[in-house]
Each structure stands twice: as C-alpha cells, then as structure tokens.
Design a protein around this motif. Structure first.
Motif, PDB file in Angstrom:
ATOM      1  N   ASN A  96       9.302   8.141   5.428  1.00  0.00           N
ATOM      2  CA  ASN A  96       8.407   9.276   5.191  1.00  0.00           C
ATOM      3  C   ASN A  96       7.126   9.298   6.014  1.00  0.00           C
ATOM      4  O   ASN A  96       6.439  10.322   6.053  1.00  0.00           O
ATOM      5  CB  ASN A  96       8.038   9.339   3.701  1.00  0.00           C
ATOM      6  CG  ASN A  96       9.252   9.598   2.831  1.00  0.00           C
ATOM      7  OD1 ASN A  96       9.877  10.647   2.930  1.00  0.00           O
ATOM      8  ND2 ASN A  96       9.596   8.648   1.983  1.00  0.00           N
ATOM      9  N   PHE A  97       6.791   8.191   6.674  1.00  0.00           N
ATOM     10  CA  PHE A  97       5.573   8.168   7.482  1.00  0.00           C
ATOM     11  C   PHE A  97       5.882   8.720   8.867  1.00  0.00           C
ATOM     12  O   PHE A  97       6.972   8.523   9.402  1.00  0.00           O
ATOM     13  CB  PHE A  97       5.032   6.736   7.579  1.00  0.00           C
ATOM     14  CG  PHE A  97       3.646   6.636   8.128  1.00  0.00           C
ATOM     15  CD1 PHE A  97       2.566   7.226   7.480  1.00  0.00           C
ATOM     16  CD2 PHE A  97       3.404   5.951   9.306  1.00  0.00           C
ATOM     17  CE1 PHE A  97       1.282   7.134   7.998  1.00  0.00           C
ATOM     18  CE2 PHE A  97       2.123   5.842   9.826  1.00  0.00           C
ATOM     19  CZ  PHE A  97       1.059   6.442   9.166  1.00  0.00           C
ATOM     20  N   ILE A 132      -1.586   7.099   5.446  1.00  0.00           N
ATOM     21  CA  ILE A 132      -2.057   8.322   6.092  1.00  0.00           C
ATOM     22  C   ILE A 132      -3.562   8.231   6.342  1.00  0.00           C
ATOM     23  O   ILE A 132      -4.058   8.584   7.420  1.00  0.00           O
ATOM     24  CB  ILE A 132      -1.703   9.549   5.232  1.00  0.00           C
ATOM     25  CG1 ILE A 132      -0.188   9.766   5.236  1.00  0.00           C
ATOM     26  CG2 ILE A 132      -2.420  10.802   5.740  1.00  0.00           C
ATOM     27  CD1 ILE A 132       0.296  10.773   4.222  1.00  0.00           C
ATOM     28  N   PHE A 133      -4.295   7.720   5.354  1.00  0.00           N
ATOM     29  CA  PHE A 133      -5.742   7.545   5.511  1.00  0.00           C
ATOM     30  C   PHE A 133      -6.044   6.573   6.655  1.00  0.00           C
ATOM     31  O   PHE A 133      -6.905   6.842   7.517  1.00  0.00           O
ATOM     32  CB  PHE A 133      -6.354   7.018   4.206  1.00  0.00           C
ATOM     33  CG  PHE A 133      -7.805   6.658   4.314  1.00  0.00           C
ATOM     34  CD1 PHE A 133      -8.792   7.624   4.116  1.00  0.00           C
ATOM     35  CD2 PHE A 133      -8.201   5.365   4.628  1.00  0.00           C
ATOM     36  CE1 PHE A 133     -10.144   7.300   4.226  1.00  0.00           C
ATOM     37  CE2 PHE A 133      -9.546   5.026   4.746  1.00  0.00           C
ATOM     38  CZ  PHE A 133     -10.515   6.003   4.539  1.00  0.00           C
ATOM     39  N   ARG A 178       0.816  -1.221   0.000  1.00  0.00           N
ATOM     40  CA  ARG A 178       0.000   0.000   0.000  1.00  0.00           C
ATOM     41  C   ARG A 178       0.848   1.270   0.000  1.00  0.00           C
ATOM     42  O   ARG A 178       1.960   1.295   0.525  1.00  0.00           O
ATOM     43  CB  ARG A 178      -0.930  -0.001   1.220  1.00  0.00           C
ATOM     44  CG  ARG A 178      -2.074  -1.004   1.104  1.00  0.00           C
ATOM     45  CD  ARG A 178      -3.112  -0.488   0.146  1.00  0.00           C
ATOM     46  NE  ARG A 178      -4.149  -1.469  -0.136  1.00  0.00           N
ATOM     47  CZ  ARG A 178      -5.286  -1.190  -0.766  1.00  0.00           C
ATOM     48  NH1 ARG A 178      -5.523   0.047  -1.165  1.00  0.00           N
ATOM     49  NH2 ARG A 178      -6.167  -2.130  -1.004  1.00  0.00           N
ATOM     50  N   SER A 179       0.281   2.337  -0.532  1.00  0.00           N
ATOM     51  CA  SER A 179       1.003   3.601  -0.699  1.00  0.00           C
ATOM     52  C   SER A 179       1.070   4.399   0.597  1.00  0.00           C
ATOM     53  O   SER A 179       0.321   4.142   1.550  1.00  0.00           O
ATOM     54  CB  SER A 179       0.318   4.453  -1.771  1.00  0.00           C
ATOM     55  OG  SER A 179      -0.947   4.883  -1.303  1.00  0.00           O
ATOM     56  N   LEU A 180       1.952   5.382   0.603  1.00  0.00           N
ATOM     57  CA  LEU A 180       2.061   6.302   1.736  1.00  0.00           C
ATOM     58  C   LEU A 180       0.728   6.999   1.981  1.00  0.00           C
ATOM     59  O   LEU A 180       0.312   7.170   3.139  1.00  0.00           O
ATOM     60  CB  LEU A 180       3.164   7.329   1.466  1.00  0.00           C
ATOM     61  CG  LEU A 180       3.376   8.407   2.533  1.00  0.00           C
ATOM     62  CD1 LEU A 180       3.767   7.804   3.873  1.00  0.00           C
ATOM     63  CD2 LEU A 180       4.439   9.403   2.063  1.00  0.00           C
ATOM     64  N   GLU A 181       0.044   7.384   0.918  1.00  0.00           N
ATOM     65  CA  GLU A 181      -1.259   8.052   1.051  1.00  0.00           C
ATOM     66  C   GLU A 181      -2.278   7.142   1.729  1.00  0.00           C
ATOM     67  O   GLU A 181      -3.076   7.591   2.560  1.00  0.00           O
ATOM     68  CB  GLU A 181      -1.777   8.483  -0.328  1.00  0.00           C
ATOM     69  CG  GLU A 181      -0.999   9.620  -0.975  1.00  0.00           C
ATOM     70  CD  GLU A 181       0.379   9.198  -1.470  1.00  0.00           C
ATOM     71  OE1 GLU A 181       1.271  10.075  -1.549  1.00  0.00           O
ATOM     72  OE2 GLU A 181       0.571   7.987  -1.773  1.00  0.00           O
ATOM     73  N   ASP A 182      -2.239   5.850   1.395  1.00  0.00           N
ATOM     74  CA  ASP A 182      -3.146   4.893   2.035  1.00  0.00           C
ATOM     75  C   ASP A 182      -2.848   4.783   3.526  1.00  0.00           C
ATOM     76  O   ASP A 182      -3.763   4.682   4.358  1.00  0.00           O
ATOM     77  CB  ASP A 182      -3.022   3.513   1.384  1.00  0.00           C
ATOM     78  CG  ASP A 182      -3.637   3.454  -0.005  1.00  0.00           C
ATOM     79  OD1 ASP A 182      -4.422   4.369  -0.353  1.00  0.00           O
ATOM     80  OD2 ASP A 182      -3.348   2.492  -0.743  1.00  0.00           O
TER      81      ASP A 182
END
Length: 336
Positions: free
Chosen positions: A174-175, A131-132, A125-129
C-alpha cells in the motif's frame, strides 16, 4: 520528548565509546589478481542505477542518527557531502519526529537537497507514519528497520514483535515508494529473506554482524544489566549476502555491517550485493576529521574501487559481479 532526544545523542556518544569488534567475515573472501586485465583505469565505470537514478558509485551513506541536537548537525553535513559526491543517504529513524516537533529540523533540512533520500522507520510503524516520514524529507524510498536485538536490550524497548510480518506486507502493498527492509547489525538469514520475498519485498539491506553493535551501544546506557555475553550475536555480513543472494537473483541486495574500505565494498559486490552502505566509518571521519576529511574519504573510496576493479579485470559493476571468488576460513565452515 527531551529524554528521546538525549537518547539519540547518547547513541552517537556510545558508538564512539564502543569497543566490541565483531567480524563481517569479508576477509574470508579470496579474489584473484588478473595480470592481463586489458583495461585502462580511465575507462572503468563505478556508476550504477539505483531507484531509477544514476549514482557515481555503488555506495550509500546508511542510517545513523534520528533527531537530537548532534543529529541535526550530522545530517546537515552528511547530506551536503552525499549531494556533492553523488551518492544516496539514508536518515536514522524518523519516529522521534512524529511526536516531537522540535526534532523535525534534523530531517527537514534535507528536503530540498538534490540527492537520493531514504527515510527510515521501524517495522512496527503504521502506513500513516510512513507517509509522514516520506513527506518530512521528500524521500525517494523508505527503509523499514528490523532491530529486535536492540529493542530487547534497551530498558525502554519493545518486547512484542508478533505483528511485524503483517505490517511489512501491508507497507509493501500500500505504500507508494520502494520499501527497503533493513536489519540493524544482526543480519538477514536465508529463511527471513525467503519470507520477505513472499511479501513482495524487492530491496534488502542485510546489515550484518561486523559493524555498529547496537547491543553494546544500548548496554552502555544500562547500568543495571550486563549484556556483554551477547555482543557477538548475529549473522556475519559476508554470510548474509551469500545466503540472501542464494534465494533469488532478482532481489536488490545492499551490503552493510562492518564495511570499512574499498576492498570490503568490492568483495561485497563480487559475492552477491548490488551496492554497499556505510555508516560507522563515515561518521568517524566526520566527527574526528571534519567535513572535508569525510568528503575526501568518500571520493578516495571511489578511486580505490576503480583500482581494485582494474586489478580483477572488471570494466563496470556488472562485470565485477561476475568475478570469481573463493571462500576460506570461518566463513567456509559456516556456509558448509
């Protein structure tokens, strides 16, 4: 979306049907009685610090279910029990909630509860996922689960795992919350642990062989193919703990995979884990005995951990980590 929710409920149903008993090899750890421990049971302290907060004992309820009708009720009960007992809880995969708004209630119900909450997504899964998923439950950390064995036997599962290293490294860098890399029943090897640490991973949940068998659980959903010959696949939990600890003294190890009682928790910590995690045994108490039975089980675990610590002469968890042990049987053969 409805199919995915049904699949999550099927996982719970098939877990209760599963019969394949693999071995964590924690029984191959011998610890010795200390008849002069010079302790009072009342002074034994099972608390530890985890993610910057104090918890009552070195245990968390691990990821079980993500979405689905049954998952909503389970997450509601378990999060309330963990809040009451004073231990963390990890949710099952939040992937379903990214695309399916109706499934989000199973996660958002935890948002305002006072406990350490750990989110969960697959390593693809992506970094954006992430964050969500973090925001969905107001997580204190995120699990990144590795489940190649489960995906390969799942008819609709992934088949391409070439970018997992790159993705985990990106998340670590990055998280903004701690990343816990977690297997799902097949264990973490010494080689994989070394690779994860070079990526900057500081928390590893070994999730070894001996507990919930996702190969069997997925196989029960598939009437076309019989995967029973690989039900025993994986690294036993005890071996995985010892191997990962041999790589580094500094990595935080969570022991999971077939832990069923206080003795399993204590042995896991003696051989190298910092804390333990349970899922299947907790789920059985909840579904078969109800809310109070599940809460009583967890409170009894803490009391029994104290008793065993008194028997080996350890006043706190740091002293427990220094208790001597011997390896016997099949585990000794594998380590040799």
């Amino acid at each position: 979306m409805e199919e995915r929710r049904l699949r999550k409920d099927e996982h719970i149903e098939n877990y209760l049907k599963s019969e394949s008993l693999t071995n964590s090899l924690l029984d191959d750890i011998y610890i010795e009685h200390n008849a002069l421990g010079n302790l009072s049971l009342d002074e034994i302290d099972t608390s530890i610090e985890f993610l910057g907060k104090k918890i009552t004992m070195p245990l968390m309820v691990n990821a079980m279910t993500g979405g689905g009708e049954a998952g909503c009720d389970i997450n509601e009960d378990l999060s309330s029990i963990c809040e009451s007992v004073g231990i963390p809880m990890a949710v099952g995969s939040e992937a379903i909630a990214i695309d399916d708004e109706e499934s989000r209630d199973a996660f958002t119900l935890m948002k305002d509860k006072e406990l350490i909450k750990i989110g969960n997504l697959g390593s693809e899964r992506s970094l954006e996922d992430f964050i969500f998923a973090r925001d969905l439950i107001k997580a204190n950390a995120m699990q990144v689960h590795l489940n190649i064995a489960q995906e390969l036997v799942m008819p609709e599962g992934d088949r391409d795992f070439r970018k997992l290293d790159e993705n985990i490294k990106n998340l670590v860098e990055n998280f903004d919350l701690p990343i816990i890399v977690k297997e799902t029943g097949s264990g973490i090897s010494k080689k994989v642990a070394q690779k994860l640490m070079t990526m900057g991973v500081k928390y590893i949940d070994v999730a070894g062989k001996g507990g919930t068998n996702f190969i069997e659980i997925e196989d029960l959903r598939d009437v076309e193919t019989d995967f029973s010959e690989i039900y025993d696949w994986g690294i036993p939990t005890a071996k995985s703990i010892i191997d990962v600890r041999s790589v580094s003294k500094n990595v935080f190890i969570i022991a999971s995979g077939g832990l069923r009682n206080a003795m399993d928790i204590v042995k896991s910590i003696i051989i190298g884990a910092d804390m333990a995690a349970m899922s299947g045994e907790v789920l059985r108490y909840l579904l078969h005995g109800g809310y109070e039975a599940c809460e009583d089980f967890l409170r009894d675990l803490n009391y029994k951990i104290k008793i065993i610590m008194c028997l080996v002469g350890a006043k706190n968890i740091e002293e427990l980590k220094k208790v001597d042990y011997k390896v016997i049987g099949r585990l000794k053969e594998l380590l040799d």
